[in-house]
Design a protein around this motif. Sequence first.
Motif, PDB file in Angstrom:
ATOM      1  N   SER A  21       0.827  -1.221   0.000  1.00 35.21           N
ATOM      2  CA  SER A  21       0.000   0.000   0.000  1.00 35.21           C
ATOM      3  C   SER A  21       0.853   1.259   0.000  1.00 35.21           C
ATOM      4  CB  SER A  21      -0.943   0.010   1.204  1.00 35.21           C
ATOM      5  OG  SER A  21      -1.879  -1.032   1.071  1.00 35.21           O
ATOM      6  N   GLU A  24       2.066   1.557  -3.511  1.00 35.54           N
ATOM      7  CA  GLU A  24       0.962   2.003  -4.355  1.00 35.54           C
ATOM      8  C   GLU A  24       0.768   3.518  -4.238  1.00 35.54           C
ATOM      9  OE1 GLU A  24      -3.715   0.825  -5.051  1.00 35.54           O
ATOM     10  OE2 GLU A  24      -2.987   0.926  -2.987  1.00 35.54           O
ATOM     11  N   VAL A  34      -1.192   2.413 -11.603  1.00 36.28           N
ATOM     12  CA  VAL A  34      -0.853   1.340 -10.667  1.00 36.28           C
ATOM     13  C   VAL A  34      -2.042   0.408 -10.472  1.00 36.28           C
ATOM     14  CG1 VAL A  34      -0.134   0.866  -8.286  1.00 36.28           C
ATOM     15  CG2 VAL A  34       0.721   2.893  -9.448  1.00 36.28           C
ATOM     16  N   LEU A  36      -3.056  -2.743  -7.765  1.00 32.34           N
ATOM     17  CA  LEU A  36      -2.753  -3.599  -6.612  1.00 32.34           C
ATOM     18  C   LEU A  36      -3.999  -4.426  -6.320  1.00 32.34           C
ATOM     19  CD1 LEU A  36      -0.976  -4.549  -4.278  1.00 32.34           C
ATOM     20  CD2 LEU A  36      -1.743  -2.562  -2.964  1.00 32.34           C
ATOM     21  N   ILE A  61       3.152  -5.587  -6.965  1.00 31.28           N
ATOM     22  CA  ILE A  61       2.230  -4.567  -7.448  1.00 31.28           C
ATOM     23  C   ILE A  61       2.530  -4.424  -8.942  1.00 31.28           C
ATOM     24  CG2 ILE A  61       3.805  -2.647  -6.972  1.00 31.28           C
ATOM     25  CD1 ILE A  61       1.407  -1.046  -5.974  1.00 31.28           C
TER      26      ILE A  61
END
Length: 173
Positions: A21, A24, A34, A36, A61
């Motif tokens: 995270s 990201e 991006v 994820l 990712i």
Amino acid sequence: MMENKGIERWYAVCCKPRQESVAEENLLRQGFQVYLPRIRIRQRRRRQWIDAVEVLFPRYIFIRVDPLQRSTATVRSTRGVVGMVRFGGQPAVVPDKIMDALRQREDAASGLHQDERPLFSPGETVKLVEGPLAGMEGVFTEQDGDKRVIVLLELLGKANKVTISRDWIARAA
């Protein structure tokens, strides 16, 4: 003069443990596209089953970029990132077909993948962690509705089917 334009492709990026995270957020801040993927799973926490959201591919990712238009050099120094996944020194391209298939399997409303696996499989050894028979081990037989399960327990020298709360069992260690 004609502009030298390549093709945008998806690339896999390796993240630091539990930093997907963070990666990201920081890659988005830099203007990268991006992705994820996350999954909703059932987990036992504090003596009950809850829905939890986790990363579908821990430590990975995906970013979409045209390397001829934009340098990917900043990716490896991004917070939360280890570096781009490479094969033979070249960044690993993830085919659009795979990325499209991943996105199509998401729930439209939540954007999450659903864990379709059952909590327990028939024949799996389970341990009773609550209730009057806590501490005993048995064999999971089947789900009996939403909140109950049938477990095969050895009681008084013979195997007996017992219906109990699903929250009373956990996987045997």
